[in-house]
Scaffold this motif. Structure first.
Motif, PDB file in Angstrom:
ATOM      1  N   SER A 376       0.804  -1.224   0.000  1.00 16.14           N
ATOM      2  CA  SER A 376       0.000   0.000   0.000  1.00 16.14           C
ATOM      3  C   SER A 376       0.833   1.269   0.000  1.00 16.14           C
ATOM      4  CB  SER A 376      -0.939   0.010   1.216  1.00 16.14           C
ATOM      5  OG  SER A 376      -0.182   0.045   2.422  1.00 16.14           O
ATOM      6  N   GLY A 377       2.151   1.139   0.119  1.00 16.00           N
ATOM      7  CA  GLY A 377       2.984   2.330   0.063  1.00 16.00           C
ATOM      8  C   GLY A 377       4.298   2.164   0.794  1.00 16.00           C
ATOM      9  N   ILE A 378       4.996   3.278   0.939  1.00 12.12           N
ATOM     10  CA  ILE A 378       6.257   3.318   1.687  1.00 12.12           C
ATOM     11  C   ILE A 378       6.186   4.499   2.646  1.00 12.12           C
ATOM     12  CG2 ILE A 378       8.755   3.655   1.573  1.00 12.12           C
ATOM     13  CD1 ILE A 378       8.757   2.373  -1.155  1.00 12.12           C
ATOM     14  N   LYS A 379       6.579   4.254   3.877  1.00 11.69           N
ATOM     15  CA  LYS A 379       6.572   5.299   4.892  1.00 11.69           C
ATOM     16  C   LYS A 379       7.809   5.142   5.761  1.00 11.69           C
ATOM     17  CE  LYS A 379       3.717   7.122   8.677  1.00 11.69           C
ATOM     18  NZ  LYS A 379       2.472   6.927   9.458  1.00 11.69           N
ATOM     19  N   GLU A 380       8.578   6.191   5.886  1.00 10.61           N
ATOM     20  CA  GLU A 380       9.805   6.173   6.701  1.00 10.61           C
ATOM     21  C   GLU A 380      10.694   5.002   6.317  1.00 10.61           C
ATOM     22  OE1 GLU A 380       8.447   6.223  10.725  1.00 10.61           O
ATOM     23  OE2 GLU A 380       7.796   8.314  10.632  1.00 10.61           O
ATOM     24  N   HIS A 381      10.888   4.831   5.012  1.00  6.88           N
ATOM     25  CA  HIS A 381      11.763   3.800   4.437  1.00  6.88           C
ATOM     26  C   HIS A 381      11.228   2.379   4.623  1.00  6.88           C
ATOM     27  CE1 HIS A 381      15.002   6.736   3.775  1.00  6.88           C
ATOM     28  NE2 HIS A 381      14.697   7.219   4.976  1.00  6.88           N
ATOM     29  N   SER A 382      10.004   2.223   5.064  1.00  5.98           N
ATOM     30  CA  SER A 382       9.442   0.904   5.355  1.00  5.98           C
ATOM     31  C   SER A 382       8.259   0.617   4.438  1.00  5.98           C
ATOM     32  CB  SER A 382       8.981   0.844   6.812  1.00  5.98           C
ATOM     33  OG  SER A 382       8.377  -0.390   7.086  1.00  5.98           O
ATOM     34  N   ARG A 383       8.273  -0.538   3.790  1.00  6.68           N
ATOM     35  CA  ARG A 383       7.148  -0.923   2.940  1.00  6.68           C
ATOM     36  C   ARG A 383       5.931  -1.251   3.794  1.00  6.68           C
ATOM     37  NH1 ARG A 383       8.936  -3.578  -2.755  1.00  6.68           N
ATOM     38  NH2 ARG A 383      10.862  -2.382  -2.999  1.00  6.68           N
ATOM     39  N   GLN A 384       4.778  -0.778   3.341  1.00  9.90           N
ATOM     40  CA  GLN A 384       3.523  -0.961   4.054  1.00  9.90           C
ATOM     41  C   GLN A 384       2.709  -2.048   3.348  1.00  9.90           C
ATOM     42  OE1 GLN A 384       3.046   1.595   6.777  1.00  9.90           O
ATOM     43  NE2 GLN A 384       5.207   1.596   6.178  1.00  9.90           N
ATOM     44  N   TYR A 385       2.417  -3.123   4.051  1.00  9.92           N
ATOM     45  CA  TYR A 385       1.662  -4.226   3.463  1.00  9.92           C
ATOM     46  C   TYR A 385       0.300  -4.372   4.135  1.00  9.92           C
ATOM     47  CZ  TYR A 385       6.047  -5.698   1.302  1.00  9.92           C
ATOM     48  OH  TYR A 385       7.194  -5.753   0.554  1.00  9.92           O
ATOM     49  N   VAL A 386      -0.695  -4.773   3.331  1.00  5.72           N
ATOM     50  CA  VAL A 386      -2.058  -4.929   3.825  1.00  5.72           C
ATOM     51  C   VAL A 386      -2.597  -6.285   3.407  1.00  5.72           C
ATOM     52  CG1 VAL A 386      -4.431  -4.078   3.661  1.00  5.72           C
ATOM     53  CG2 VAL A 386      -2.536  -2.458   3.766  1.00  5.72           C
ATOM     54  N   ASN A 387      -3.167  -6.992   4.373  1.00  9.43           N
ATOM     55  CA  ASN A 387      -3.939  -8.210   4.113  1.00  9.43           C
ATOM     56  C   ASN A 387      -5.412  -7.821   4.203  1.00  9.43           C
ATOM     57  OD1 ASN A 387      -5.396 -10.613   4.232  1.00  9.43           O
ATOM     58  ND2 ASN A 387      -3.801 -11.702   5.378  1.00  9.43           N
ATOM     59  N   LYS A 388      -6.053  -7.617   3.068  1.00  4.70           N
ATOM     60  CA  LYS A 388      -7.437  -7.131   3.042  1.00  4.70           C
ATOM     61  C   LYS A 388      -8.398  -8.100   3.718  1.00  4.70           C
ATOM     62  CE  LYS A 388      -6.699  -4.982  -1.520  1.00  4.70           C
ATOM     63  NZ  LYS A 388      -7.090  -5.068  -2.951  1.00  4.70           N
ATOM     64  N   GLN A 389      -8.115  -9.379   3.673  1.00  7.64           N
ATOM     65  CA  GLN A 389      -9.027 -10.367   4.249  1.00  7.64           C
ATOM     66  C   GLN A 389      -9.081 -10.278   5.763  1.00  7.64           C
ATOM     67  OE1 GLN A 389      -8.053 -14.279   2.789  1.00  7.64           O
ATOM     68  NE2 GLN A 389      -8.866 -13.854   0.756  1.00  7.64           N
ATOM     69  N   ARG A 390      -8.068  -9.691   6.357  1.00  9.91           N
ATOM     70  CA  ARG A 390      -8.068  -9.531   7.813  1.00  9.91           C
ATOM     71  C   ARG A 390      -8.502  -8.131   8.208  1.00  9.91           C
ATOM     72  NH1 ARG A 390      -2.322 -12.038   9.536  1.00  9.91           N
ATOM     73  NH2 ARG A 390      -1.829  -9.849   9.188  1.00  9.91           N
ATOM     74  N   ASP A 391      -8.890  -7.306   7.202  1.00 12.74           N
ATOM     75  CA  ASP A 391      -9.292  -5.921   7.455  1.00 12.74           C
ATOM     76  C   ASP A 391      -8.243  -5.184   8.269  1.00 12.74           C
ATOM     77  OD1 ASP A 391     -12.656  -7.064   7.927  1.00 12.74           O
ATOM     78  OD2 ASP A 391     -11.754  -6.167   6.140  1.00 12.74           O
ATOM     79  N   VAL A 392      -6.992  -5.400   7.880  1.00 13.39           N
ATOM     80  CA  VAL A 392      -5.890  -4.743   8.580  1.00 13.39           C
ATOM     81  C   VAL A 392      -5.598  -3.418   7.895  1.00 13.39           C
ATOM     82  CG1 VAL A 392      -3.466  -4.906   9.229  1.00 13.39           C
ATOM     83  CG2 VAL A 392      -4.912  -6.925   9.291  1.00 13.39           C
ATOM     84  N   SER A 393      -5.477  -2.372   8.663  1.00 12.81           N
ATOM     85  CA  SER A 393      -5.107  -1.075   8.102  1.00 12.81           C
ATOM     86  C   SER A 393      -3.633  -1.112   7.719  1.00 12.81           C
ATOM     87  CB  SER A 393      -5.372   0.039   9.114  1.00 12.81           C
ATOM     88  OG  SER A 393      -4.624  -0.196  10.290  1.00 12.81           O
TER      89      SER A 393
END
Length: 401
Positions: A376-393
């Motif tokens: 879902s993006g990059i923030k503070e040099h860290s890749r942001q991952y989302v598992n939609k099935q767990r409704d994780v932000s």
């Protein structure tokens, strides 16, 4: 103790490019791509998919809660990893909710990485028979637009659960392996595109296969007649055929025909996905298992793994009773059936769209990507991952919130 593949599945992005149309755009005869190298479609990864998300999506399709509890080792084979330090396995481990009391490691040796992971998994299971190991082979093959290797790009991942008393295939007999320090294909740390000496790499692939096949015959006391099929690492689908032709005359005419016919079946998935590096051999195996309806229980299947640079290995597996009951053919049929074709222009625009390399933050539109797990993006040099099935932000790299 029998050790082998208990489950196996794959994932490819939801978009593909028709190789005929790419050929026309590149002023190349379409047959050069569709017949010469044997490719029909190329899976195209959107910017919201990387080697981590592809692997996680492949595993998500095959794991149940019991698997997640018993898996205590996650081995991630890739040559397109997203971090020089942190393994892709750690991200996948968290995204899938696997037992926290587990090891998570990335394995690298070009396209051989997943095979090395399997050999490590076998040793772990031998010492810990109740354990399960998740082996992943996940990559995005990039050579560059209008390059010699462009037609052999692709994207996807294969996930395998390795265990005792496997339900799909048990590994059988010795392995034969060979290594040599050569420069046939490589990707320096400063480049996001691979470099390849195509003619030399083809020659070495065939040379390594003939060496390990000769060694294997001596170790195992087997011949081509003993195999129902041989599956190959496939950077493109004609490559394995070239290697098989180098030894095929050892067999009778009927065996030659059987091996060649089954080889063709084993290439079906790869010709519609493209090169997925570490997962290519196992995508070939999956194609054989799911597309050949009369492949009998108990069949012995040869497996040739090759990773440029270079390491080659030949080993074998025997299909288990009722193995077909434990495949995920319907899910894979659905995956292929719901893919969307894109134009050459769309593909070129997507190829040029890359993540920031200067530490900048970015938010990506994951609503356009139907995959359950996305970047879902990059923030503070860290890749942001989302598992939609767990409704994780949106999450930070190692955060388990």
């Amino acid at each position: 103790m029998e050790i082998g593949i208990d489950k196996i599945g794959f994932y490819a992005p939801h978009m593909y490019l028709d190789m005929n149309k790419l050929a026309v755009e590149r002023n190349v005869e379409p047959e050069k791509f569709t017949i010469g190298i044997g490719q029909e479609k190329m899976a195209i990864a959107p910017i919201t998919q990387d080697s981590v998300t592809l692997a996680a999506n492949a595993a998500l399709n095959i794991l149940d809660e019991e698997d997640k509890e018993k898996i205590d080792f996650v081995l991630f084979g890739t040559e397109t990893g997203i971090d020089h330090s942190k393994s892709g396995a750690v991200y996948v481990h968290r995204l899938l909710g696997i037992n926290p009391n587990a090891r998570a490691v990335e394995v690298k040796q070009a396209c051989y990485g997943a095979t090395a992971a399997i050999q490590m998994a076998k040793g772990h299971i031998a010492l810990n028979p109740e354990s399960k190991v998740l082996v992943l082979g996940s990559d995005i093959a990039r050579y560059g637009l209008k390059t010699g290797g462009e037609a052999t790009q692709g994207a996807g991942a294969v996930a395998m659960v390795i265990s005792a008393e496997p339900r799909v295939m048990r590994f059988e007999g010795p392995s034969a392996f060979y290594s040599d320090d050569i420069m046939d294909f490589w990707r320096p740390v400063y480049s996001d595109k691979a470099m390849v000496d195509g003619k030399f790499s083809n020659e070495q692939y065939i040379s390594f296969f003939t060496k390990v096949w000769k060694q294997y015959k001596e170790k195992a006391g087997l011949s081509l007649e003993d195999f129902e099929a041989i599956c190959f690492h496939l950077p493109y689908t004609k490559m394995g055929k070239k290697a098989l032709r180098a030894v095929i005359e050892e067999a009778s005419q009927s065996v030659q025909e059987r091996l060649m016919d089954n080889y063709q079946v084993s290439t079906e998935y790869n010709r519609n996905v493209g090169n997925i590096y570490t997962g290519s051999l196992y995508l070939s195996l999956l194609s054989l298992l799911e597309e050949k309806e009369d492949l009998a229980d108990g069949s012995l299947i040869g497996l040739f793994s090759y990773g440029s640079g270079a390491v080659g290995e030949f080993f074998a597996g025997r299909l288990q009773p009722n193995y077909r009951d434990h495949l995920f053919t319907e899910k894979h049929d659905e995956l292929f059936g719901t893919r969307k074709e894109i134009s050459v222009e769309e593909y070129e625009n997507m190829f040029e769209e890359t993540l920031p390399s200067d530490g900048s933050s970015i938010e990506l539109d994951i609503d356009a990507d139907p995959a359950p797990i996305c970047l879902s993006g990059i923030k503070e040099h860290s890749r942001q991952y989302v598992n939609k099935q767990r409704d994780v932000s949106t999450l930070s790299g190692g955060d388990s919130r």
